[in-house]
Scaffold this motif. Structure first.
Motif, PDB file in Angstrom:
ATOM      1  N   LEU A   1       4.497  -3.071   2.249  1.00 25.48           N
ATOM      2  CA  LEU A   1       5.518  -2.506   1.595  1.00 25.48           C
ATOM      3  C   LEU A   1       6.655  -2.301   2.562  1.00 25.48           C
ATOM      4  CD1 LEU A   1       3.450   0.342  -0.002  1.00 25.48           C
ATOM      5  CD2 LEU A   1       4.530  -1.586  -1.091  1.00 25.48           C
ATOM      6  N   VAL A   2       6.517  -2.114   3.778  1.00 28.63           N
ATOM      7  CA  VAL A   2       7.685  -2.263   4.853  1.00 28.63           C
ATOM      8  C   VAL A   2       8.425  -3.251   4.842  1.00 28.63           C
ATOM      9  CG1 VAL A   2       8.272  -1.756   7.227  1.00 28.63           C
ATOM     10  CG2 VAL A   2       6.763  -0.071   5.936  1.00 28.63           C
ATOM     11  N   MET A   3       7.935  -4.358   5.122  1.00 29.41           N
ATOM     12  CA  MET A   3       8.308  -5.804   5.068  1.00 29.41           C
ATOM     13  C   MET A   3       9.021  -6.034   4.150  1.00 29.41           C
ATOM     14  SD  MET A   3       7.778  -7.015   8.137  1.00 29.41           S
ATOM     15  CE  MET A   3       8.244  -8.659   7.932  1.00 29.41           C
ATOM     16  N   ARG A   4       8.459  -5.853   2.776  1.00 28.58           N
ATOM     17  CA  ARG A   4       9.138  -6.231   1.561  1.00 28.58           C
ATOM     18  C   ARG A   4      10.368  -5.160   1.430  1.00 28.58           C
ATOM     19  NH1 ARG A   4       5.588  -6.543  -3.817  1.00 28.58           N
ATOM     20  NH2 ARG A   4       4.896  -8.034  -2.389  1.00 28.58           N
ATOM     21  N   TRP A   5      10.334  -4.054   1.673  1.00 31.66           N
ATOM     22  CA  TRP A   5      11.634  -3.260   2.020  1.00 31.66           C
ATOM     23  C   TRP A   5      12.772  -3.840   2.700  1.00 31.66           C
ATOM     24  CZ3 TRP A   5      14.123   0.090  -0.869  1.00 31.66           C
ATOM     25  CH2 TRP A   5      15.161   0.768  -0.273  1.00 31.66           C
ATOM     26  N   LYS A   6      12.090  -4.414   3.868  1.00 42.38           N
ATOM     27  CA  LYS A   6      13.363  -4.799   4.887  1.00 42.38           C
ATOM     28  C   LYS A   6      14.073  -6.104   4.299  1.00 42.38           C
ATOM     29  CE  LYS A   6      11.042  -3.119   9.319  1.00 42.38           C
ATOM     30  NZ  LYS A   6      10.704  -3.331  10.530  1.00 42.38           N
ATOM     31  N   ASN A   7      13.138  -6.956   3.745  1.00 43.83           N
ATOM     32  CA  ASN A   7      13.452  -8.325   3.275  1.00 43.83           C
ATOM     33  C   ASN A   7      14.363  -8.059   2.038  1.00 43.83           C
ATOM     34  OD1 ASN A   7      12.057  -9.975   4.825  1.00 43.83           O
ATOM     35  ND2 ASN A   7      10.159  -9.700   3.442  1.00 43.83           N
ATOM     36  N   ILE A   8      14.291  -6.914   1.237  1.00 45.75           N
ATOM     37  CA  ILE A   8      15.208  -6.669   0.119  1.00 45.75           C
ATOM     38  C   ILE A   8      16.583  -6.244   0.729  1.00 45.75           C
ATOM     39  CG2 ILE A   8      15.715  -5.047  -1.712  1.00 45.75           C
ATOM     40  CD1 ILE A   8      12.689  -5.068  -2.365  1.00 45.75           C
TER      41      ILE A   8
ATOM     42  N   LEU B   1     -11.659   2.922   1.556  1.00 40.55           N
ATOM     43  CA  LEU B   1     -12.003   4.092   2.359  1.00 40.55           C
ATOM     44  C   LEU B   1     -11.693   3.558   4.007  1.00 40.55           C
ATOM     45  CD1 LEU B   1     -14.880   5.902   0.520  1.00 40.55           C
ATOM     46  CD2 LEU B   1     -12.505   6.176   0.343  1.00 40.55           C
ATOM     47  N   GLU B   2     -11.285   2.557   4.047  1.00 37.15           N
ATOM     48  CA  GLU B   2     -11.056   2.141   5.566  1.00 37.15           C
ATOM     49  C   GLU B   2      -9.616   2.030   5.769  1.00 37.15           C
ATOM     50  OE1 GLU B   2     -12.600  -1.973   5.947  1.00 37.15           O
ATOM     51  OE2 GLU B   2     -14.826  -1.280   5.484  1.00 37.15           O
ATOM     52  N   SER B   3      -9.224   2.790   6.907  1.00 35.69           N
ATOM     53  CA  SER B   3      -8.014   2.879   7.499  1.00 35.69           C
ATOM     54  C   SER B   3      -7.071   1.304   7.467  1.00 35.69           C
ATOM     55  CB  SER B   3      -7.863   3.356   8.749  1.00 35.69           C
ATOM     56  OG  SER B   3      -8.595   2.662   9.680  1.00 35.69           O
ATOM     57  N   ASP B   4      -7.917   0.356   7.923  1.00 34.17           N
ATOM     58  CA  ASP B   4      -6.890  -0.865   8.027  1.00 34.17           C
ATOM     59  C   ASP B   4      -6.454  -1.382   6.544  1.00 34.17           C
ATOM     60  OD1 ASP B   4      -7.950  -1.218  10.539  1.00 34.17           O
ATOM     61  OD2 ASP B   4      -9.571  -2.288  10.377  1.00 34.17           O
ATOM     62  N   PHE B   5      -7.199  -1.087   5.501  1.00 34.39           N
ATOM     63  CA  PHE B   5      -6.565  -1.415   4.198  1.00 34.39           C
ATOM     64  C   PHE B   5      -5.230  -0.643   3.959  1.00 34.39           C
ATOM     65  CE2 PHE B   5      -6.319  -0.204  -0.308  1.00 34.39           C
ATOM     66  CZ  PHE B   5      -6.410  -1.618  -1.213  1.00 34.39           C
ATOM     67  N   TYR B   6      -5.287   0.650   4.183  1.00 36.10           N
ATOM     68  CA  TYR B   6      -3.950   1.196   4.079  1.00 36.10           C
ATOM     69  C   TYR B   6      -3.034   0.818   5.046  1.00 36.10           C
ATOM     70  CZ  TYR B   6      -7.093   4.208   0.902  1.00 36.10           C
ATOM     71  OH  TYR B   6      -7.565   4.284  -0.184  1.00 36.10           O
ATOM     72  N   ARG B   7      -3.457   0.621   6.249  1.00 34.81           N
ATOM     73  CA  ARG B   7      -2.305   0.155   7.329  1.00 34.81           C
ATOM     74  C   ARG B   7      -1.657  -1.190   6.853  1.00 34.81           C
ATOM     75  NH1 ARG B   7      -5.724   0.208  11.185  1.00 34.81           N
ATOM     76  NH2 ARG B   7      -5.356   2.033  11.824  1.00 34.81           N
ATOM     77  N   VAL B   8      -2.714  -2.237   6.369  1.00 32.27           N
ATOM     78  CA  VAL B   8      -1.975  -3.460   5.854  1.00 32.27           C
ATOM     79  C   VAL B   8      -1.242  -3.194   4.552  1.00 32.27           C
ATOM     80  CG1 VAL B   8      -2.626  -5.671   4.968  1.00 32.27           C
ATOM     81  CG2 VAL B   8      -3.831  -4.733   7.207  1.00 32.27           C
ATOM     82  N   LEU B   9      -1.599  -2.525   3.731  1.00 25.84           N
ATOM     83  CA  LEU B   9      -0.827  -2.152   2.518  1.00 25.84           C
ATOM     84  C   LEU B   9       0.669  -1.527   2.991  1.00 25.84           C
ATOM     85  CD1 LEU B   9      -0.732  -2.066  -0.602  1.00 25.84           C
ATOM     86  CD2 LEU B   9      -1.688   0.181  -0.516  1.00 25.84           C
ATOM     87  N   ILE B  10       0.606  -0.642   3.966  1.00 28.47           N
ATOM     88  CA  ILE B  10       1.853  -0.037   4.230  1.00 28.47           C
ATOM     89  C   ILE B  10       2.586  -1.038   4.879  1.00 28.47           C
ATOM     90  CG2 ILE B  10       2.944   1.618   5.852  1.00 28.47           C
ATOM     91  CD1 ILE B  10       0.379   3.538   5.313  1.00 28.47           C
ATOM     92  N   ASP B  11       2.242  -2.016   5.856  1.00 30.46           N
ATOM     93  CA  ASP B  11       2.752  -2.962   6.562  1.00 30.46           C
ATOM     94  C   ASP B  11       3.588  -3.742   5.558  1.00 30.46           C
ATOM     95  OD1 ASP B  11       2.484  -1.765   8.888  1.00 30.46           O
ATOM     96  OD2 ASP B  11       0.698  -2.994   9.360  1.00 30.46           O
TER      97      ASP B  11
END
Length: 548
Positions: free
Chosen positions: A535-542, A523-533
Motif C-alpha cells: 500500500l505504501v509503494m502504491r501511494w508513493k507511485n501515485i 494471523l501472521e505478522s508478515d502478511f500484514y507487513r507485506v500488505l502495508i508495504d
C-alpha cells in the motif's frame, strides 16, 4: 479417503467431549454461584445437590454445545496444521472443503440432536430444576441454636440457651417461650441445665431439662354479668427433670407440584409455545374489540351512536370465538394450552357475554331512534339548554366533562398497557420458540468459523484456540443479549432478534473459509507487513506520477 475421514473425526471427537464437559462445568459453576446464599445453612443432602446439578447441567447444554464445537474444531485443525498433517492432506490432492466434509456431517448430526434436546429434553429439565430451586429457597435453614440468642425456627416456640458445652449435647441456662396458645409470652420455662439432641433420624428434637420452673398465666372467665370479663391466675410449677419433644418436620424440603411452573415459556416445547402465543393473540383481539365496542358508553352526545370499530376487527373476534367454542370445556382448554394462565376460558366467556350485551344495547337504540333523528333532537336540545344555562351550571358541566375525559383517558391507558404487556409476552414466547432452532444452527456456524480459522493459524493446544474462541463467544453472547432485550422492549421483531447473532457471525465463517482455501496467513505478522508495504509503494507511485 476413508482413512483421512477417520483421522479427522478421531481428532475432533476427543477435544469435543473434553471441551463440552469443561464448558458445562464452567457455566454451571458461574450459574450456581448466583444462588449460593440460598444453599448455605439449609442442611441439604448430597442427593438434592446431585439432582439440582444434573438438571442444571442439561440446562447449560444449549449454550455449551456451540462453544464446544468452536473450540474443538479450532483445536482439531490447529493440531493438524501444526504437525503438517493438513499440508500432507493438501499435498495428496485433497482440498480443504473435502477434508471438512466428515466433520460437517458430524456437526450437522450434533445440531439435529441439539434441536431435539432443546425442544423436548431441556424444557423438562428446566421444569424440574427451577421447581427444585424454588423449594430450596423456601426451605428453612437447618437447626442452629446459638449461645445467647433467641432461636425462633421451631414454630410456636422461642428458645434461648446461654451456654453450650463441647460435647454438643449439654446446655446451661435455658429459657423457652411457648406461643402455641397464641396468647403471647404467658407460658415460660426456665431451666438450670439440660441436654439437647435429635432422635429418630433427626426427625425430632429432644430437650431434657433439669432443675427448673414452668410459669404460666391463665385467664379464668367469670360468669357474672356484672363483671363481664375475667381475672388472671399465675401458676408456677417446679420440676427436677422434664422432657420436651419438638417436631422438625418444618425443616424438611417440601416439594411443590411441578404443574405450578409448567406454564412458563422455559418449560414449554415449540408446540406449547405456539399454543400460548395463539391464546395471547386472542386476548389482544378481545381487548381491542371490547375497548371499541364499549367506547360509545363514554359519550353522551358526540360519537354516542357512531361506530368506532376498525375494519376487520369484528371478523377477527368471530374467528377467535369459534376457536374458543370448538373446545369442549374449561378443563380441556387449560390442558390443551389454548389459553395461558392470564387468559382462562372463564375470562373468555365473560368477555363474550359482555360483547353480546353491548351489541344488543346498540341494536335496541338503533330500533328506537335513527342516527339522524337522534342527532337533530340532541342538537336542538343542546341549543335550547345553552341559552338558559347559568355560569355555575356551566362550570359544573365543564367539571363533569373534564372528569369524563379523564375517565376515557385512564381507560385507554389501561387498555394500552394491557396490549403492550401482551405484545411483550408474545415476543418473549416467540423468541423462546425460535431460539431452539437458532441455538442448534449456531453449532454449524461456529464450526464454519472454527475449522477454517484453525487451518489458518496452525496452532493446537489450549492457548490461541481458547483465546479466539472466547472472543467469538463473547461477541455471540453480547449480540444475543442485546437482541433479546430489543425484542422484549418492542424495538425489534422477535424473529429478527433471535436470528441476529447467527446473521452477524455467518459472514465471518464464510470469509475464513475462503481465506483458508487460498492458504491466507491472516494471523501472521508478515502478511500484514507485506500488505502495508504494498500500500505504501502504491501511494508513493501515485504521488510521483506526473500530471498530464
Amino acid at each position: 479417503m476413508k482413512k483421512i475421514d477417520k483421522l479427522v473425526i478421531k481428532s475432533f471427537v476427543g477435544p469435543f467431549f473434553l471441551t463440552f464437559v469443561v464448558v458445562v462445568f464452567i457455566l454451571l459453576t458461574q450459574y450456581m454461584l448466583k444462588y449460593f446464599d440460598d444453599f448455605v445453612g439449609k442442611g441439604l443432602g448430597a442427593e438434592v445437590f446431585a439432582e439440582l446439578l444434573f438438571y442444571f447441567s442439561i440446562n447449560m447444554t444449549p449454550v455449551a454445545l456451540p462453544l464446544a464445537v468452536l473450540l474443538s474444531s479450532l483445536m482439531t485443525f490447529g493440531n493438524l496444521g501444526e504437525h503438517f498433517e493438513l499440508t500432507a492432506i493438501k499435498g495428496a490432492g485433497i482440498s480443504l472443503t473435502r477434508a471438512l466434509r466428515p466433520l460437517f456431517v458430524l456437526v450437522s448430526l450434533i445440531s439435529v440432536v441439539a434441536f431435539l434436546s432443546n425442544n423436548f429434553v431441556v424444557p423438562k429439565a428446566n421444569l424440574k430444576a427451577y421447581s427444585l430451586l424454588y423449594d430450596i429457597k423456601q426451605k428453612k435453614p437447618a437447626l442452629d441454636i446459638r449461645e445467647g440468642v433467641f432461636y425462633g425456627g421451631i414454630p410456636n416456640f422461642k428458645i434461648k440457651i446461654n451456654q453450650k458445652f463441647a460435647d454438643g449435647e449439654t446446655i446451661k441456662d435455658v429459657i423457652i417461650y411457648d406461643h402455641s396458645e397464641g396468647l403471647g409470652n404467658r407460658n415460660v420455662i426456665l431451666a438450670d441445665s439440660g441436654k439437647m439432641y435429635t432422635i429418630q433420624n433427626d426427625r425430632y428434637l429432644m430437650l431434657e431439662l433439669f432443675k427448673g420452673n414452668r410459669y404460666s398465666e391463665t385467664t379464668k372467665m367469670l360468669a357474672t354479668a356484672s363483671r363481664g370479663g375475667g381475672n388472671s391466675q399465675f401458676v408456677r410449677n417446679n420440676f427436677d427433670t422434664t422432657k420436651m419433644i419438638f417436631d422438625l418436620a418444618s425443616f424438611d424440603l417440601q416439594r411443590t407440584k411441578e404443574e405450578y411452573f409448567a406454564s412458563h415459556r422455559r418449560m414449554q416445547t415449540m408446540e406449547q409455545l405456539s399454543t400460548s402465543i395463539d391464546s395471547m393473540q386472542y386476548e389482544k383481539v378481545a381487548i381491542k374489540y371490547d375497548a371499541f365496542a364499549g367506547s360509545t358508553n363514554f359519550y353522551n352526545y358526540h360519537l354516542r351512536y357512531d361506530s368506532l370499530m376498525p375494519e376487520g376487527l369484528e371478523e377477527q373476534i368471530v374467528v377467535a370465538d369459534m376457536a374458543i367454542d370448538s373446545v369442549d370445556s374449561v378443563e380441556n382448554i387449560r390442558q390443551s394450552g389454548l389459553l395461558s394462565m392470564e387468559s382462562s376460558a372463564i375470562k373468555a366467556g365473560n368477555l363474550k357475554r359482555q360483547r353480546q350485551e353491548i351489541q344488543e344495547s346498540l341494536e335496541e337504540v338503533g330500533t328506537n331512534k335513527t342516527k339522524h333523528e337522534v342527532t337533530e333532537v340532541d342538537t336542538a336540545l343542546l341549543a335550547q339548554v345553552e341559552s338558559e344555562i347559568t355560569e355555575s351550571e356551566r362550570a359544573s358541566i365543564i367539571s363533569k366533562a373534564l372528569n369524563q375525559s379523564r375517565t376515557i383517558k385512564n381507560t385507554l391507558q389501561i387498555n394500552a398497557q394491557k396490549l403492550r404487556r401482551l405484545e411483550s409476552e408474545i415476543r418473549k414466547n416467540t423468541y423462546e420458540s425460535y431460539k431452539k432452532i437458532t441455538q442448534a444452527l449456531s453449532c454449524l456456524i461456529m464450526f464454519l468459523i472454527g475449522a477454517p480459522l484453525g487451518s489458518i493459524i496452525k496452532r493446537g493446544g489450549l492457548g490461541v484456540p481458547v483465546l479466539i474462541s472466547v472472543c467469538f463467544f463473547i461477541a455471540f453472547y453480547v449480540v444475543t443479549e442485546m437482541s433479546r432485550k430489543w425484542a422484549e422492549d418492542l424495538v425489534m421483531s422477535a424473529e429478527l432478534a433471535v436470528w441476529l447473532p447467527n446473521i452477524v457471525l455467518l459472514p465471518f465463517g464464510i470469509v475464513f473459509l475462503i481465506q483458508a482455501r487460498l492458504d491466507a496467513r491472516l494471523l501472521e505478522s508478515d502478511f500484514y507487513r507485506v500488505l502495508i508495504d504494498r500500500l505504501v509503494m502504491r501511494w508513493k507511485n501515485i504521488r510521483q506520477k506526473p500530471a498530464v
